[in-house]
Design an enzyme around this catalytic site. Structure first.
Site, PDB file in Angstrom:
ATOM      1  N   LYS A  13       0.803  -1.174   0.066  1.00 46.96           N
ATOM      2  CA  LYS A  13      -0.150  -0.071  -0.131  1.00 46.96           C
ATOM      3  C   LYS A  13       0.922   1.099   0.030  1.00 46.96           C
ATOM      4  O   LYS A  13       0.578   2.063  -0.802  1.00 46.96           O
ATOM      5  CB  LYS A  13      -0.843   0.030   1.265  1.00 46.96           C
ATOM      6  N   ARG A  88      -9.588   0.590   8.518  1.00 48.43           N
ATOM      7  CA  ARG A  88      -9.047  -0.571   9.260  1.00 48.43           C
ATOM      8  C   ARG A  88     -10.062  -1.394   9.951  1.00 48.43           C
ATOM      9  O   ARG A  88      -9.640  -2.697  10.048  1.00 48.43           O
ATOM     10  CB  ARG A  88      -7.738  -0.317   9.996  1.00 48.43           C
ATOM     11  N   ARG A 122      11.618  -5.627   4.847  1.00 49.13           N
ATOM     12  CA  ARG A 122      11.308  -4.099   4.648  1.00 49.13           C
ATOM     13  C   ARG A 122      12.377  -3.325   5.270  1.00 49.13           C
ATOM     14  O   ARG A 122      12.768  -3.577   6.419  1.00 49.13           O
ATOM     15  CB  ARG A 122       9.862  -3.941   4.829  1.00 49.13           C
ATOM     16  N   ARG A 155      11.433  -1.559  10.927  1.00 49.55           N
ATOM     17  CA  ARG A 155      10.473  -1.082  11.712  1.00 49.55           C
ATOM     18  C   ARG A 155      10.185  -2.150  12.947  1.00 49.55           C
ATOM     19  O   ARG A 155      10.413  -3.236  12.663  1.00 49.55           O
ATOM     20  CB  ARG A 155       8.978  -0.900  10.920  1.00 49.55           C
ATOM     21  N   ARG A 166      -0.090  -8.965  13.379  1.00 46.20           N
ATOM     22  CA  ARG A 166      -0.586  -7.890  12.568  1.00 46.20           C
ATOM     23  C   ARG A 166      -1.446  -8.574  11.374  1.00 46.20           C
ATOM     24  O   ARG A 166      -2.503  -8.089  11.100  1.00 46.20           O
ATOM     25  CB  ARG A 166       0.352  -7.268  11.872  1.00 46.20           C
TER      26      ARG A 166
HETATM   27  P1  ADP Z   1       0.868  -1.832   8.118  1.00 46.16           P
HETATM   28  O1  ADP Z   1       2.419  -1.756   7.350  1.00 46.16           O
HETATM   29  O2  ADP Z   1       0.933  -3.217   9.005  1.00 46.16           O
HETATM   30  O3  ADP Z   1       0.120  -1.673   7.041  1.00 46.16           O
HETATM   31  P2  ADP Z   1       0.950   0.934   8.948  1.00 46.16           P
HETATM   32  O4  ADP Z   1       2.195   1.641   8.873  1.00 46.16           O
HETATM   33  O5  ADP Z   1      -0.281   1.523   8.284  1.00 46.16           O
HETATM   34  O6  ADP Z   1       1.064  -0.842   9.119  1.00 46.16           O
HETATM   35  O7  ADP Z   1       0.283   1.224  10.618  1.00 46.16           O
HETATM   36  C1  ADP Z   1       1.287   1.023  11.789  1.00 46.16           C
HETATM   37  C2  ADP Z   1       0.586   0.944  12.985  1.00 46.16           C
HETATM   38  O8  ADP Z   1      -0.384   2.331  13.230  1.00 46.16           O
HETATM   39  C3  ADP Z   1      -0.422   0.194  13.034  1.00 46.16           C
HETATM   40  O9  ADP Z   1      -0.071  -1.382  13.266  1.00 46.16           O
HETATM   41  C4  ADP Z   1      -1.536   0.543  14.041  1.00 46.16           C
HETATM   42  O10 ADP Z   1      -1.007   0.326  15.301  1.00 46.16           O
HETATM   43  C5  ADP Z   1      -1.577   2.055  13.827  1.00 46.16           C
HETATM   44  N1  ADP Z   1      -2.563   2.328  12.703  1.00 46.16           N
HETATM   45  C6  ADP Z   1      -2.427   2.816  11.470  1.00 46.16           C
HETATM   46  N2  ADP Z   1      -3.638   3.190  10.968  1.00 46.16           N
HETATM   47  C7  ADP Z   1      -4.428   2.673  11.704  1.00 46.16           C
HETATM   48  C8  ADP Z   1      -5.687   2.517  11.546  1.00 46.16           C
HETATM   49  N3  ADP Z   1      -6.574   3.063  10.581  1.00 46.16           N
HETATM   50  N4  ADP Z   1      -6.545   2.215  12.764  1.00 46.16           N
HETATM   51  C9  ADP Z   1      -5.938   1.912  13.823  1.00 46.16           C
HETATM   52  N5  ADP Z   1      -4.727   1.690  13.879  1.00 46.16           N
HETATM   53  C10 ADP Z   1      -3.977   2.579  12.922  1.00 46.16           C
END
Ligand code: ADP
Ligand code: ZN
Length: 217
Positions: A13, A88, A122, A155, A166
């Site tokens: 994404k 989400r 990553r 990360r 996750r």
């Molecule tokens: P990923 O690479 O898993 O898609 P993101 O970088 O989008 O992760 O998000 C990192 C963290 O930020 C998530 O694990 C969560 O804790 C928080 N987060 C991000 N977007 C949301 C959301 N829409 N709702 C709840 N928590 C979120």
């Protein structure tokens, strides 16, 4: 054009959204980046968010909805945006419906083995957030960002045990959104089975879908 990118962690994404931003000239809004910025700034809110993010848990809906609502009010969002990592959960999608209309939801379909390969390899730029991969999207210089020269790091939530959590959270809380949007007729599937595919090829496909959907009206 108001676009949502939906897909499991590691679906690409962020990688696609940053390229879509460049090619379409609309902002890329990543709630994950917003959360990480808040943590980096060591604000009160950041300290709360860190507890969730480091363990791969979702931040409470109310907090993330407020952050996003404020962001969408900024003037650069007037001509459209690409949402990455939001919504989400079903309550987040319902809140988004009240804030704005969405033209198209791109559902990224990626097999589990590709996801795990992507996340465990990553690398992210500490300075500008650009995303690399040790195997498939290597930086030109070891551990240095091609774009800004910043240092690359892994990360906290890309460690194997957190990756598993996750994926579990994605299946439980986020996957129901696929049906939510499919029923409304705005969901379009994109398949990426090949981890070595050039991201620009997937981006081309996404752009042709977006053009088709926004010209229909
Ligand atoms: P990923 O690479 O898993 O898609 P993101 O970088 O989008 O992760 O998000 C990192 C963290 O930020 C998530 O694990 C969560 O804790 C928080 N987060 C991000 N977007 C949301 C959301 N829409 N709702 C709840 N928590 C979120
Ligand atoms: Zn950088």
């Amino acid at each position: 054009m108001r676009v949502v990118l939906l897909g499991p962690p590691g679906a690409g994404k962020g990688t696609y959204a940053s390229r879509l931003k460049r090619r379409l000239g609309i902002p890329h809004i990543s709630t994950g980046d917003m959360v990480r910025d808040e943590i980096k700034a060591e604000t009160e809110l950041g300290r709360t968010l860190k507890e969730y993010a480091d363990e791969g848990r979702l931040v409470p809906d109310e907090i993330i909805i407020n952050l996003l609502r404020r962001r969408l009010e900024e003037p650069d969002c007037k001509g459209g945006f690409i949402l990455d990592g939001f919504p989400r959960t079903i309550p987040q999608a319902e809140a988004l419906d009240k804030i704005t209309e969405i033209d198209v939801v791109i559902n990224l379909n990626v097999p589990d083995d590709v996801i795990v390969q992507r996340l465990s390899n990553r690398l992210v730029c500490r300075r500008c957030g650009a995303i690399y991969n040790r195997l498939t999207l290597k930086p030109k210089r070891d551990m240095i960002c091609d774009i800004c020269g910043g240092e690359l790091y892994t990360r906290e939530d890309d460690k194997p045990e957190v990756i598993r959590e996750r994926l579990r959270v994605y299946r439980e809380r986020t996957q129901p959104l696929i049906d939510y949007y499919r029923r409304r007729g705005v969901l379009r599937d994109v398949h990426c089975n090949d981890p070595t595919i050039d991201p620009e090829i997937v981006v081309d496909e996404i752009i042709s879908i977006i053009k088709r959907e926004t010209e229909k009206t």
